[in-house]
Scaffold this active site. Structure first.
Site, short mmCIF file in Angstrom:
data_model
loop_
_atom_site.label_atom_id
_atom_site.label_comp_id
_atom_site.label_asym_id
_atom_site.label_seq_id
_atom_site.Cartn_x
_atom_site.Cartn_y
_atom_site.Cartn_z
N CYS A 2 -6.53 74.07 50.07
CA CYS A 2 -5.72 75.00 49.33
C CYS A 2 -6.53 76.21 48.83
O CYS A 2 -6.02 77.31 48.88
CB CYS A 2 -5.09 74.25 48.18
SG CYS A 2 -3.75 75.09 47.41
N ARG A 27 -3.14 76.09 42.09
CA ARG A 27 -2.50 76.02 43.40
C ARG A 27 -2.16 74.59 43.82
O ARG A 27 -1.43 74.38 44.76
CB ARG A 27 -3.42 76.68 44.45
CG ARG A 27 -3.62 78.17 44.21
CD ARG A 27 -4.72 78.73 45.09
NE ARG A 27 -4.35 78.71 46.48
CZ ARG A 27 -3.81 79.73 47.13
NH1 ARG A 27 -3.53 80.85 46.48
NH2 ARG A 27 -3.52 79.65 48.41
N TRP A 73 -5.91 70.39 49.54
CA TRP A 73 -4.60 69.77 49.47
C TRP A 73 -4.39 69.08 50.82
O TRP A 73 -4.35 69.73 51.86
CB TRP A 73 -3.53 70.84 49.22
CG TRP A 73 -2.14 70.33 49.01
CD1 TRP A 73 -1.61 69.86 47.84
CD2 TRP A 73 -1.08 70.29 49.97
NE1 TRP A 73 -0.28 69.53 48.02
CE2 TRP A 73 0.07 69.78 49.32
CE3 TRP A 73 -0.99 70.64 51.32
CZ2 TRP A 73 1.28 69.61 49.98
CZ3 TRP A 73 0.23 70.48 51.98
CH2 TRP A 73 1.34 69.96 51.30
N ASN A 99 -8.78 76.44 55.12
CA ASN A 99 -7.37 76.27 54.78
C ASN A 99 -6.56 76.43 56.05
O ASN A 99 -6.87 77.28 56.89
CB ASN A 99 -6.91 77.34 53.78
CG ASN A 99 -7.47 77.11 52.39
OD1 ASN A 99 -7.98 76.05 52.08
ND2 ASN A 99 -7.36 78.12 51.54
N GLY A 100 -5.50 75.65 56.19
CA GLY A 100 -4.67 75.74 57.39
C GLY A 100 -4.67 74.42 58.14
O GLY A 100 -5.08 73.38 57.63
N GLU A 480 18.67 75.36 41.34
CA GLU A 480 17.38 75.66 40.73
C GLU A 480 17.08 74.69 39.59
O GLU A 480 15.94 74.24 39.43
CB GLU A 480 17.37 77.11 40.23
CG GLU A 480 16.10 77.54 39.51
CD GLU A 480 14.86 77.56 40.37
OE1 GLU A 480 13.76 77.76 39.83
OE2 GLU A 480 14.96 77.36 41.60
N LYS A 484 13.79 72.25 39.63
CA LYS A 484 12.77 72.25 38.58
C LYS A 484 12.58 70.85 38.00
O LYS A 484 11.47 70.40 37.75
CB LYS A 484 13.16 73.21 37.46
CG LYS A 484 12.97 74.66 37.79
CD LYS A 484 11.50 75.00 37.92
CE LYS A 484 11.31 76.29 38.70
NZ LYS A 484 11.57 76.15 40.14
N GLU A 487 10.78 68.57 40.52
CA GLU A 487 9.42 69.02 40.81
C GLU A 487 8.42 68.54 39.76
O GLU A 487 7.31 68.12 40.11
CB GLU A 487 9.37 70.55 40.87
CG GLU A 487 9.85 71.16 42.18
CD GLU A 487 9.77 72.67 42.17
OE1 GLU A 487 9.37 73.24 43.18
OE2 GLU A 487 10.11 73.29 41.14
N HIS A 503 34.35 65.10 46.81
CA HIS A 503 34.28 64.83 48.25
C HIS A 503 33.09 63.94 48.60
O HIS A 503 32.54 64.04 49.70
CB HIS A 503 34.21 66.15 49.03
CG HIS A 503 35.45 66.98 48.93
ND1 HIS A 503 36.66 66.61 49.48
CD2 HIS A 503 35.68 68.16 48.30
CE1 HIS A 503 37.57 67.52 49.21
NE2 HIS A 503 37.00 68.48 48.49
N LYS A 601 0.97 75.64 44.96
CA LYS A 601 1.60 76.89 44.54
C LYS A 601 1.94 77.78 45.72
O LYS A 601 3.04 78.32 45.81
CB LYS A 601 0.67 77.64 43.58
CG LYS A 601 1.24 78.96 43.06
CD LYS A 601 2.44 78.73 42.18
CE LYS A 601 2.95 79.99 41.54
NZ LYS A 601 4.20 79.79 40.80
#
Length: 606
Positions: A2, A27, A73, A99-100, A480, A484, A487, A503, A601
């Protein structure tokens, strides 16, 4: 991913690297490490856990004036000491941080093992270190070029050679790397946040670029060796912007900063003379905007949800068909790119890989695309070249709060601008401008209700499931709010259009499943009252987010009221209590609010 940090100069690298790692903790990461070159040898220290865990195991004397560091990460291999970065070759001459994702790592690993290489980790990144050791090139930069020709995937990478510590070589493809320019010292990072204490002058690498960074300067080039010219940019944030101040968590600080963030997003963009807005970054004349027949908005996570609200604003005020779509799915359906459609990419960091890939797909097919981002000079901002900067200030908590709000405000500015070009009257424009100017103070009044919301959160925190419902623009706010809550509290939460509750989802309503109903006092208010009755008939707890008016005609568990604005802006205010609710539920459940598990992040991998 990260986080990447690097230093080369005349000072001891270790304190600078550790400080940079601390700056990148927001992050999200699971391990940390550093490598420092001294006397033609590498000193490598790394561990699973937090940067403070790395600090505990650092030897008292780990010195050197060139070094690289990383917070990881996990993508390949579980979080562990051996999977932490930096990675080295067998002789421990080369150290890399990456990173990647290297997509062909498995085949490269097989070939290297066949040649006698023994791997120490499960990561894809380690193959780079061993390929560097096998390269016959004379310079580190040429060795890295030869390696990168063999790999497929994304990378932001920094490489250190213990035998030639006079330079750090970096490269980028799909994952950001920046150079910080100091006084006879240079810095490297994946995020300018790691550099603000030492410099505000940075150079962003573009995809397919490589740089040789020395204490006295840098040289950039393509992977083929052709020189490139770069113009340094100024970071608009100061070191103090990254402090928590009086707050226990960055998320709480950033919720409190929303009135000021809204003011910055609005600053210089209201044009009362013509009852419209002025958005210089659009760089689209009225004639070109009038040719637009449709708008499509692309984003991920909260950016996608903000885009859904943006689409509602544009349709209501500009009477243009508008829709939002997850950027992560966009390019895989082979989208039809229409010449009369304006595409808008939304990303707080400006580095979200899925959104960047969607932008590139639009551009490849000849489409027009604008960016709405917070970070000046970020990849998506540069790729789009035109759009709207949020100016919300740095957002450190992994979850988006003030940038979500500022993004909706930016969409409101755009919607008013487009509307005034079309059928929106001067009277309507004047009301909307006044409503926009009133938003900061209205948000501040909502924040004053925090103590009561915190009390409600204690009741909410006892449950394991929750539902959020809303109609029209209330549904994105329900989305949203649910996002939140899950998360940061890890409480399972789902959002549905209130009209869809009967339904299917109604089967899940019980005394153990509270429902948050987002219900402005609009034309759909009566229908939302019917939704409450449906939930109460199944003994479901009901928490209502609404506006001042007559008392509800039925008992509910709690009512939170927010000030009334113009109807199209009401959703923005209805969202603020949901941010505080999520924060206090997570606090009650003892969660790591700023760095929730498994999240980062800036998501720079696919």
């Amino acid at each position: 991913m990260c986080g990447i940090v690097g230093y080369i100069g005349k000072r001891d690298a270790t304190p600078i690297l550790m400080e940079g790692l601390h700056r990148l903790e927001y992050r999200g990461y699971d391990s940390a490490g550093l490598a420092v070159a001294r006397n033609e040898k590498l000193q490598v220290i790394k561990t699973k856990g937090k940067v403070r865990d790395l600090e505990r195991i650092l030897p008292e004397r780990i010195k050197g004036m060139t070094g690289i560091a990383h917070t990881r990460w996990a993508t390949h291999g579980e979080p562990s000491d051996r999977n932490a970065h930096p990675h080295t070759d067998t002789s421990e001459r080369f150290a890399i941080v990456h990173n990647g994702i290297i997509e062909n790592a498995a085949s490269l690993r097989t070939k290297l093992e066949a040649s006698g290489v023994t791997f120490r980790s499960e990561t894809d990144s380690e193959v780079i270190a061993h390929l560097l050791a096998a390269s016959p090139a004379d310079t580190l930069e040429d060795s890295l070029r030869s390696v990168l020709r063999l790999v497929t995937g994304t990378y932001g990478i920094a490489v250190l050679d213990a035998q030639r510590p006079e330079s750090i070589v970096i490269a980028r493809n799909g994952s950001p790397v920046v150079i910080g320019i100091g006084d006879r010292e240079m810095f490297v990072a994946s995020d300018p946040a790691a550099l603000v204490r030492h410099t505000q002058s940075v150079v962003h690498l573009d995809d397919g670029e490589l740089a040789v960074v020395r204490a006295d300067g840098y040289e950039t080039s393509t992977l083929d060796g052709g020189a490139t010219a770069k113009t340094p940019l100024t970071i608009p944030w100061t070191d103090e912007s990254f402090d928590k101040g009086e707050f226990s968590h960055y998320m709480r600080k950033e919720i409190a900063e929303q009135p000021d963030a809204i003011r910055r997003t609005l600053s210089g963009r209201l044009e009362p003379r013509f009852q419209t807005t002025h958005i210089g970054g659009l760089e689209m004349a009225a004639r070109e905007l009038l040719e637009v027949k449709r708008i499509k908005i692309l984003g991920c996570g909260s950016a996608y949800i903000a885009g859904s609200l943006g689409a509602h604003l544009i349709e209501q005020l500009a009477r243009l068909p508008a829709s939002a779509e997850p950027a992560s799915e966009f390019r895989y359906r082979n989208p039809v790119i229409e010449q009369d459609t304006l595409y808008i990419a939304v990303s707080q960091s400006g580095e979200t890989f899925d959104t960047l890939a969607a932008v590139q797909e639009v551009k490849r097919k000849g489409g027009r695309v604008l960016g709405i981002v917070n970070v000046v000079g970020s990849t998506i901002a540069r790729e789009c070249a035109r759009g709207i900067y949020l100016h919300a200030g740095p957002e450190i908590a992994v979850v988006s709060t003030k940038t979500f709000t500022s993004t909706v405000v930016a969409f409101a500015l755009l919607a008013v601008h487009l509307g005034r070009l079309k059928d929106l009257s001067t009277a309507q424009g004047a009301r909307l401008l006044a409503a926009l100017q009133a938003l900061p103070d209205q948000v501040a009044t909502i924040l004053n209700q925090e103590a009561r919301i915190a009390t409600l959160a204690q009741r909410f925190a006892r449950h394991e499931n929750a539902y959020f419902v809303g109609r029209a623009a209330g549904f994105p706010i329900a989305m949203e709010g649910a996002l939140k809550l899950k998360e940061i509290s890890y409480l399972h939460a789902e959002a549905y259009p209130a009209s869809e509750l009967k339904h299917g989802p109604l089967a899940l309503i019980s005394p153990e499943t509270p429902t948050v109903i987002v219900m402005p006092r609009d034309d759909l208010y009566a229908k939302n009252l019917s939704t409450i009755e449906e939930i109460r008939a199944r003994s479901g707890p009901t928490f209502v987010i609404t506006q001042p008016g007559d008392p509800l005609p039925m008992p509910v568990d709690a009512v939170i009221e927010v000030p009334k604005s113009e109807a199209v802006l009401d959703p923005l205010l209805l969202n603020i209590p949901l941010q505080l609710l999520a924060y206090h539920v997570a606090l009650a459940r003892g969660r790591n609010i700023d760095q929730p598990r498994n999240l980062a992040k800036s998501v720079t991998v696919e």
